[in-house]
Scaffold this motif. Structure first.
Motif, PDB file in Angstrom:
ATOM      1  N   VAL A  16      -2.207  -6.036   0.624  1.00  0.00           N
ATOM      2  CA  VAL A  16      -3.288  -5.523   1.464  1.00  0.00           C
ATOM      3  C   VAL A  16      -3.894  -4.234   0.882  1.00  0.00           C
ATOM      4  CG1 VAL A  16      -2.402  -6.583   3.568  1.00  0.00           C
ATOM      5  CG2 VAL A  16      -1.683  -4.276   2.960  1.00  0.00           C
ATOM      6  N   TYR A  17      -3.253  -3.699  -0.150  1.00  0.00           N
ATOM      7  CA  TYR A  17      -3.770  -2.472  -0.777  1.00  0.00           C
ATOM      8  C   TYR A  17      -3.298  -2.436  -2.216  1.00  0.00           C
ATOM      9  CZ  TYR A  17      -4.464   2.492  -1.785  1.00  0.00           C
ATOM     10  OH  TYR A  17      -4.864   3.676  -2.346  1.00  0.00           O
ATOM     11  N   LYS A  59      -3.371   6.465   1.681  1.00  0.00           N
ATOM     12  CA  LYS A  59      -3.833   5.965   2.973  1.00  0.00           C
ATOM     13  C   LYS A  59      -4.175   4.493   2.848  1.00  0.00           C
ATOM     14  CE  LYS A  59      -7.118   9.011   3.297  1.00  0.00           C
ATOM     15  NZ  LYS A  59      -8.274   9.759   3.798  1.00  0.00           N
ATOM     16  N   VAL A  60      -3.524   3.669   3.660  1.00  0.00           N
ATOM     17  CA  VAL A  60      -3.826   2.246   3.722  1.00  0.00           C
ATOM     18  C   VAL A  60      -4.555   2.045   5.046  1.00  0.00           C
ATOM     19  CG1 VAL A  60      -2.889  -0.100   3.707  1.00  0.00           C
ATOM     20  CG2 VAL A  60      -1.757   1.722   2.384  1.00  0.00           C
ATOM     21  N   MET A  61      -5.862   1.996   4.963  1.00  0.00           N
ATOM     22  CA  MET A  61      -6.696   2.031   6.169  1.00  0.00           C
ATOM     23  C   MET A  61      -6.939   0.654   6.786  1.00  0.00           C
ATOM     24  SD  MET A  61      -7.257   5.259   6.422  1.00  0.00           S
ATOM     25  CE  MET A  61      -8.661   5.529   7.458  1.00  0.00           C
ATOM     26  N   ASP A  62      -7.037  -0.387   5.987  1.00  0.00           N
ATOM     27  CA  ASP A  62      -7.425  -1.702   6.505  1.00  0.00           C
ATOM     28  C   ASP A  62      -6.501  -2.786   5.949  1.00  0.00           C
ATOM     29  OD1 ASP A  62      -9.770  -0.754   7.868  1.00  0.00           O
ATOM     30  OD2 ASP A  62     -10.724  -0.563   5.908  1.00  0.00           O
ATOM     31  N   GLY A  63      -6.396  -3.870   6.678  1.00  0.00           N
ATOM     32  CA  GLY A  63      -5.723  -5.058   6.171  1.00  0.00           C
ATOM     33  C   GLY A  63      -4.258  -5.187   6.518  1.00  0.00           C
ATOM     34  N   TYR A  64      -3.584  -4.089   6.870  1.00  0.00           N
ATOM     35  CA  TYR A  64      -2.157  -4.179   7.162  1.00  0.00           C
ATOM     36  C   TYR A  64      -1.935  -4.572   8.620  1.00  0.00           C
ATOM     37  CZ  TYR A  64       2.791  -3.235   7.262  1.00  0.00           C
ATOM     38  OH  TYR A  64       4.142  -3.370   7.379  1.00  0.00           O
TER      39      TYR A  64
END
Length: 158
Positions: free
Chosen positions: A87-88, A108-113
């Motif tokens: 996802v990242y 920072k993993v902002m989207d998809g998780y």
């Protein structure tokens, strides 16, 4: 002494970086080679060109000079969800803290998780990177040399 309109627009991408360090003697760890291999373009639609930027040998575009004066590391970080889906994935620049390029930063993993229940959520990580790991068994992690001889990345998740 100048206005934004006086500056020629240009862009560049870092294609590769090569750094070597003195391995022995009293100057152990001292940089010997710093070379940034870049692709640059002049203006908004300029033709891409290649250049090697070295210490005291800058990239020069219409009088503007881009110098190479230090470096840090940007490890490529991959984060997967519980199903193994990536996802990242990105190179994350970390800030050097000492002459052995011990580095810190945030990811920072902002989207998809998605969490275990399938709900979208965000992740954050505190990163601590050492290019040549030392300190095993001491409870302290530090770098004993600036080159990538034994790279270790420690993460705290949030």
């Amino acid at each position: 002494l100048f206005d934004n309109d006086d500056l020629t627009p240009f862009s560049f991408d870092l294609d590769d970086f090569k750094g070597t360090y003195e391995r022995n003697g009293p100057q152990r760890g001292t940089p010997r080679t710093y070379e940034a291999h870049v692709t640059y373009s002049e203006g908004a639609d300029g033709k891409p060109r290649k250049k090697v930027v070295e210490v005291n040998k800058p990239l020069v575009v219409d009088g503007t000079k881009v110098y190479l004066n230090a470096h840090g590391y940007a490890p490529v970080i991959s984060v997967k969800d519980g199903d193994g889906k990536e996802v990242y994935r990105n190179a994350v620049p970390l800030l050097p803290q000492d002459n052995n390029v011990t580095s810190t930063g945030a990811i920072k993993v902002m989207d998809g998780y998605r969490d275990a229940d399938g709900k979208k959520t965000q992740l954050g990580f505190q990163a601590f990177f050492v290019p040549t790991f030392a300190g095993e068994g001491s409870g302290t992690m530090f770098s004993q040399f600036p080159a990538l001889d034994y790279p270790v990345l420690a993460l705290n998740g949030y």
